[in-house]
Design a protein around this motif. Structure first.
Motif, short mmCIF file in Angstrom:
data_model
loop_
_atom_site.label_atom_id
_atom_site.label_comp_id
_atom_site.label_asym_id
_atom_site.label_seq_id
_atom_site.Cartn_x
_atom_site.Cartn_y
_atom_site.Cartn_z
N GLY A 1 -2.75 -8.53 0.54
CA GLY A 1 -3.92 -8.67 1.40
C GLY A 1 -4.94 -7.58 1.20
O GLY A 1 -5.89 -7.46 1.98
N GLN A 2 -4.79 -6.79 0.14
CA GLN A 2 -5.75 -5.72 -0.17
C GLN A 2 -6.82 -6.30 -1.11
O GLN A 2 -6.84 -6.04 -2.31
CB GLN A 2 -5.02 -4.53 -0.81
N LEU A 3 -7.70 -7.07 -0.51
CA LEU A 3 -8.65 -7.87 -1.29
C LEU A 3 -9.65 -7.01 -2.07
O LEU A 3 -10.01 -7.34 -3.20
CB LEU A 3 -9.40 -8.83 -0.37
N GLU A 4 -10.11 -5.93 -1.45
CA GLU A 4 -11.10 -5.09 -2.12
C GLU A 4 -10.51 -4.46 -3.39
O GLU A 4 -11.15 -4.47 -4.45
CB GLU A 4 -11.57 -3.99 -1.18
N GLU A 5 -9.28 -3.95 -3.29
CA GLU A 5 -8.63 -3.35 -4.46
C GLU A 5 -8.35 -4.41 -5.53
O GLU A 5 -8.51 -4.14 -6.73
CB GLU A 5 -7.32 -2.67 -4.04
N ALA A 6 -7.94 -5.61 -5.08
CA ALA A 6 -7.67 -6.70 -6.02
C ALA A 6 -8.93 -7.07 -6.80
O ALA A 6 -8.89 -7.27 -8.02
CB ALA A 6 -7.14 -7.92 -5.27
N LEU A 7 -10.04 -7.14 -6.09
CA LEU A 7 -11.30 -7.49 -6.73
C LEU A 7 -11.77 -6.39 -7.68
O LEU A 7 -12.29 -6.68 -8.76
CB LEU A 7 -12.36 -7.76 -5.67
N GLN A 8 -11.58 -5.15 -7.30
CA GLN A 8 -11.97 -4.03 -8.16
C GLN A 8 -11.23 -4.07 -9.50
O GLN A 8 -11.83 -3.91 -10.57
CB GLN A 8 -11.70 -2.70 -7.46
#
Length: 224
Positions: free
Chosen positions: A72-79
């Motif tokens: 659920g760590q979407l920002e890190e996944a997108l980075q």
């Protein structure tokens, strides 16, 4: 720990590079195993260790991005996915690269939705924080910080069953300005309503109702 045992030995630069390259491969493969086992924290850790040794390892970036998404760590996944795209999607086939691009779009949309929801919550709570700030000012102005104000006003609200009556009681008791005491009593009322399920409020309400019953019985006896 096993991978680091050779670090204490002296090696030529080329030998050190070869060892680090091997360690990066092991960490990257470990990340894949942990990802398949749904051990996402460990997958992230393993991929991170790989990237310390090989910062452009696309497999590790991809696997860490997938693990971040599962957590659920979407920002890190997108980075990580964005870095992967910058490196040309590396090891991915044309079809996998297309699927990864769709995943990036999905991550972006999910992240935007999450941020909008956070903004909405913040906006919804803004009036609460303004009210709290004003009430804290009244606490300082009228020395209401001993907790008795909340307890007494909560008790009166239950017993009086009339907001205006309680306001007048509080105004006389603390010698407050009318608009300020109305606000303060309203703050207590909101607190009671929002925390009605807590043992503390339930206890206050129960005690006030019992006091009201005793008062009514005494008034009834005095009329006889």
């Amino acid at each position: 720990e096993t991978l680091n045992r050779g670090d204490e030995f002296k090696m030529l630069a080329v030998e050190r590079d070869e060892v680090n390259a091997l360690k990066a491969v092991v960490w990257c493969n470990t990340a894949l195993c942990r990802l398949r086992q749904s051990l996402y924290d460990r997958a992230i850790d393993a991929a991170t260790e790989c990237l310390k040794l090989d910062k452009e390892n696309t497999k590790a970036l991809h696997r860490r991005s997938q693990a971040y998404e599962k957590q659920g760590q979407l920002e890190e996944a997108l980075q990580d996915s964005a870095k992967l795209k910058k490196l040309g999607d590396g090891h991915l086939t044309a079809k996998e690269s297309e699927e990864e691009e769709k995943r990036r779009e999905r991550l972006w949309e999910s992240l935007q939705k999450e941020n909008r929801e956070i903004d909405e919550v913040a906006k919804a709570q803004a009036p609460y924080w303004k009210m709290r700030e004003r009430f804290n000012g009244l606490v300082d102005k009228y020395d209401l910080g001993d907790g008795q104000f909340f307890l007494l006003v909560a008790r009166w609200l239950v017993m009086d069953e009339c907001f205006d009556v309680t306001v007048e009681r509080a105004r006389k008791h603390w010698k407050m300005e009318k608009d300020e005491v109305e606000f303060a009593v309203k703050w207590v009322k909101i607190g009671m309503e929002t925390q009605a399920h807590t043992p503390e409020i339930k206890s206050i309400v129960a005690a006030a109702r019992q006091a009201k019953m005793r008062q009514e019985k005494e008034e009834e006896r005095s009329r006889k």
